[in-house]
Design a protein around this motif. Sequence first.
Motif, mmCIF file in Angstrom:
data_model
loop_
_atom_site.group_PDB
_atom_site.id
_atom_site.type_symbol
_atom_site.label_atom_id
_atom_site.label_comp_id
_atom_site.label_asym_id
_atom_site.label_seq_id
_atom_site.Cartn_x
_atom_site.Cartn_y
_atom_site.Cartn_z
ATOM 1 N N THR A 639 0.593 7.477 -7.305
ATOM 2 C CA THR A 639 -0.093 6.332 -6.710
ATOM 3 C C THR A 639 -1.448 6.193 -7.353
ATOM 4 O OG1 THR A 639 -1.061 7.682 -4.967
ATOM 5 C CG2 THR A 639 1.069 6.649 -4.487
ATOM 6 N N GLU A 647 -5.151 -1.437 -3.759
ATOM 7 C CA GLU A 647 -4.253 -1.357 -4.909
ATOM 8 C C GLU A 647 -4.806 -2.201 -6.066
ATOM 9 O OE1 GLU A 647 -0.385 -2.468 -3.800
ATOM 10 O OE2 GLU A 647 -0.051 -0.734 -2.464
ATOM 11 N N ASN A 695 3.597 1.019 -7.464
ATOM 12 C CA ASN A 695 2.759 2.123 -7.887
ATOM 13 C C ASN A 695 3.291 2.658 -9.202
ATOM 14 O OD1 ASN A 695 5.005 3.735 -7.205
ATOM 15 N ND2 ASN A 695 4.270 3.850 -5.079
#
Length: 1445
Positions: A639, A647, A695
Amino acid sequence: MIFLTALPMFWIMISASRGGHWGAWMPSSISAFEGTCVSIPCRFDFPDELRPAVVHGVWYFNSPYPKNYPPVVFKSRTQVVHESFQGRSRLLGDLGLRNCTLLLSTLSPELGGKYYFRGDLGGYNQYTFSEHSVLDIINTPNIVVPPEVVAGKEVEVSCMVPDNCPELRPELTWLGHEGLGEPSVLGRLREDEGTWVQVSLLHFVPTREVNGHRLGCQAAFPNTTLQFEGYASLDVKYPPVIVEMNSSVEAIEGTHVSLVCVADSNPLPLLTWMREGTVLREAVAESLYLELEEVTPAEDGVYACLAENSYGQENRTVELSVMYAPWKPTVNGTMTAMEGETVSILCSTQSKPDPILTIFKEKQILATVIYESELQLELPAVTPEDDGEYLCVAENQYGQRTTAFNVSVEFAPMILLESHCAAARDTVQCLCVVKSNPEPSVAFELPSRNVTVNETEREFVYSERTGLLLTSILTLRGQAQAPPHVICTSRNPYGTKSLELPFQGAHRLMWAKIGPVGAVVAFAILIAIVCYITQTRRKKNVTESPSFSAGDNPHVLYSSDFRISGAPEKYESLPGSLKREDTRKQLGLLPARQDDMHPLAPGLLLLLDLAFCDSEGLIFKYPKTIYAWEQACVWIPCTYKNKQNQEQHLDNFTLYHNPEYDKAIKDYNGTILYTKTKTGEHFTSDGRVQKTENNCTLSINPVSFQDSGTLGMRVKWREGGKEEKWMAELHLNVSKTPPPPHLQLLTSRIVESQSVTASCFLNFSCFGYDIKLWWSLEGLNSTSSSKDSTSLSTDNVFTKSDLTFQPRWTHHRKNLSCRVLHSSTVLSEETVQLDVKHTPKLKIEVSPRDAVVMKGEFVNMTCQVTSSNPEYKTISWLKNGNLMKEQQQPTLTLSKVTKEMAGTYHCQASNDVGLGRSEEVNLKVLYAPEPSMVQIHPSPAEEGKLVELICVSSANPPAKNYTWHHNGNKIPEKTEEKLCISQVSREDAGNYSCLAENVYGRGQSGQVAELHVQYPPKEVTVVIQNSTLIREGDSVKLVCRYHSSNPDVSHYYWTPGSSLNKPINEVLWVYKVAWDTPPITCKACNQWCSESSPVSLDVQYAPRDVKILQIRPQSEILAGHQVVLRCDFSQSRPKDVHFFWMKNGSLLKEGRELVFNSTSPEDAGNYSCSINNSIGQTTSKTWRLQVLYAPRRLHVSITPGHRVMEGRKAALTCESDANPPVSHYAWFDWNNQDLQYSGKTLRLESLKIKHSGSYWCQGSNRLGTAESAPSTLTVYYSPESIGRRVAIGIGSCLAIVIIAIWGVKFQQHRKRAQSRQGLQDNSSSQSFFVRNKKVRRATLSEGPQSLGCYNPVIEDSISYATLHFPETDAPRTRDAGTSETQRPLPSGDDTVTYSVVQRRHVGDYENMVPDLSEDEGIHYSELVKFGVGEPSPAHENVEYVTLKH
């Protein structure tokens, strides 16, 4: 008890044994006191055919054979004896009568020994008898104490001394028996062999206090100095008594406490300290201490000390109070509540003593209790102000503890007044401050533009929560000129609140931020400075290097868990750097040089940059190493997020296999497994690599051995118009075969039946390739459990299983395996061998196997140790749970089995783990019934009750058939083990026996049991053993008799017992029997008592309760009335009686009634009556006859007589005869004048002549009045009064003569004066002046010239005389020279007062001479006339004469 003083029974005993052979009879042993004598009874016999003319005998000492020349004690033929026995021995018996009794005197210790007798009939007819007597010379009496003396139970101690000396008889005295009891002497008792002993018994009930007491007995011989004493110590057994023990004990936690228990008992007690039924310590001792080191509250409570021995027990308790500080308080209750609800909080703790509990909030006391362990806090209708931290404090004198707790009040949002909007240059910032719980959501609405900005939009809204306050700031750029309307709306589950924010100027915004949100503003400024300095340092110090060391990574590049193994390329700018640099320029802040920074600046910059700098790099999370095997798959969790935990969109992502950095192209080279660009994704040709959408997670399926190596993840993105780059690496380890799991036992020492946990761990997990960890252990029980877990996180990738089980001893040296399964195929496994510690495991091999043998056969048992870890130490055998001390070998051999050997056997062995025991072997021994015995319950039996007879006979198998006998006769139809008699009677008593039978035979009848049927005495009667009639005062003998009793009657009770003498056994002597003795009964008692019928003694007695009754009248007896008296009595036996009356002790008449027809005072007196019968006479108490009458026979008695001299005292007493006595008197004189005196005696003090006369008295009571005759009292003059009166008479005569002469002269003088001076005739008062020439007085010898008499009494004095001339009554003379008028004089009388003044010449009078010329002085005279005329004013009220000379 047998009281004997001679030996006839001894001779009777042996006379029946006379026969025709040689023989002798004497006691085998006999004893006597030193210094006394002893008579050894002896009798002998010889064959009848021998008829000797003379029989002789010899006594030897210590040897029966003459050839050994033993000392001769006595020899009848020659009288020659050994010197030791000279004068000490003589024969008491007649040898001709075959009596050889020997007497030894003045015994000494050397005479103790054996004595033999030899018969000498003459010739060869001599015989030494083997029978002999051993003489023991003693010095102490023998005190016999029972083997067990128990406190509270009566005991009999006897003192026994030999009494075999006919010349001296011992007298026994107990020593030291005070307080124990009175001894009783049994007297002489004959023993079995004809010897005699003197016995004295002492009965008493011992107490614990007499334990160890020395009890003595003294044997004394009268008329001698011989005394012998013996002592015995009493060993009294008694139950324990705790004599010393702590009282209640208080101790502080952590201190040392010692509890002591001291008990007195015999034998020593077993002392036990207990608490709540748990034994803490015990020992056989007098005292026992219980030491408690560092006591804790758990040891608080009641401790008991139990003292016990075989005679009883006692226990006492002591309370231990452990004082300790309060424990940390616990808080229970509702910690979260809505606004307006009631919150109840309970704070509790434990301490001793109870604490003071207090609940605080911000140092304010909300509630408190004193000396209680719980405190309840009620908050009704809570408000947001009640939200916060509270403290519950518990304290006592030993300490204090505190617990903090929070109360959360949930309420709808409240927008505070400091919320507003403000402009600064071209920027508008709106501040919305909300107070709420739980945390609200905040949104800013711009109605004019129809726009809503939530707090999650971080580029426009900054929010920070502090406690219950949420501060949100909305920043609008380019809106300062036309500020919009902004509405702040806050929501939570309890409501919604909206507020249009007011608009303020820039200066007001600054001050507002400095105020409520000053910290936020200052913090934002600091963030800008830090970001500027950080970017400046990076641009100056970045150098490009292919190395992946830590020095290549900037200090801000950290993941949330660990620092990633990547570094930005050199000269690559980080996104947002330009923007931050511009911001810093706008703020006017210049970057500081690294050399000038504060030492704490890097850490501070790191913290601030991680928190608030925009887009400062990416944070990657992924495992460092991934393990797999060929044909499996690999899952690489990964991640990445920016520093704002958001993100980040990646423009370019490349996965390299074994990447290498190329400095020339400033990029990496290697096998590319996966590439992602803006145009699309590119995989390897085989398609084994896959990537997720959101991810950087990758998977390789399947994986091969060649995939092992380094995987590099190259990331590129653009930010602020510049390209950012990053490289992260991880290691991929692929083996050709599946690796075994890691198996670990989490318990260091494995003990049977104790839980053990094993962990199986494998560094592998992958989606699409399922594996399972499987446990394998032989005999794994159902109680075991496993816990499986799998992890595919960026932190760890593994598969794990934990097994918890309880191993048995059979698992020792067994393998525990963990297998890796894939689709039921075992890929690999790991095994460990279990080392299970356990106690020795034993089993017994028995021969014969069933352990059933006949009595007398052979049995062999072997104890085998099947397993032991660690090794066992010793083996021991136990039978019926009891250790067989002599059996320490593995093999137990019983050669000849007896019935006693039957039972349960097992063996045991121990090691460090504990004690192991084998299973029990029950050894059964078979045998026929043994001789039986009968048990009787109850025994002895009580008549009419149930009796159970049990035939007890040991047999295996038990007997099934029984035969019963009563007194030798078989009882038919009784074949059971028990013989029951429902209501036993006396006929059922007797001997019982039984026979038992089983399959192995029939037993024998053993000891006969006798059934004793006990019953109370039967037919109890009282027998009077007096031959004549019983008279009062006689002695009566009563005997209590009964027909039968079992057991024998032990004591008797006589009723009534309180008024009778103490009974002696069955005979009761009643001494001086009373006339009213009630009927007598006796009770004959064993365990029960039977009472006889009452027997009346029919006592003959004289009349009882003789008294005089007044029949008539019922009230007072008055003179002249009739009186009837009766002589009465209550009872008489016999009833024939005679009555007699007596007055004042003299016989008056005979008859029951005494009648007075007309009573007179002379009938009064003391009367009594007597009644007699054939037994005796009884006289009543004296009865007083009182006759009431009025006064009579009154007369006056005068004391000292009827003639009394004046000046003395006289008492006149009124004597009377009256009943009741005279209550009132009255006195009268000769004129019948009441003298107003009511006493019985009239007392006259200082009698005068006037008191002479007759006196009489009057007396009265409630019945009448009477008068006495007059009695005359004559008062005569005393000699002094007579002399005085004579003198007064003579003086009065002389005075009259003188006055007459003076009167004549006075008349003459008056006439001359009247004519000379012309005085008035009618003057009522006249004064005159006279001058005379003094005429010499003549002495007494001058005769006629002297007028008067010489009186030395009136020398140098003045005499006054007043003459009254009354018309009628003469005055009563009171005294000489004075007079007293009893009534007034007539108004016309004159009173002349004369005065004679005498000059001081002794022996004569001074007389008045008519010749004035001869008077040498002046005489004044005043004549006062008393009449109707008024006196002269100048001389009013003058009644005296004034003379001046």
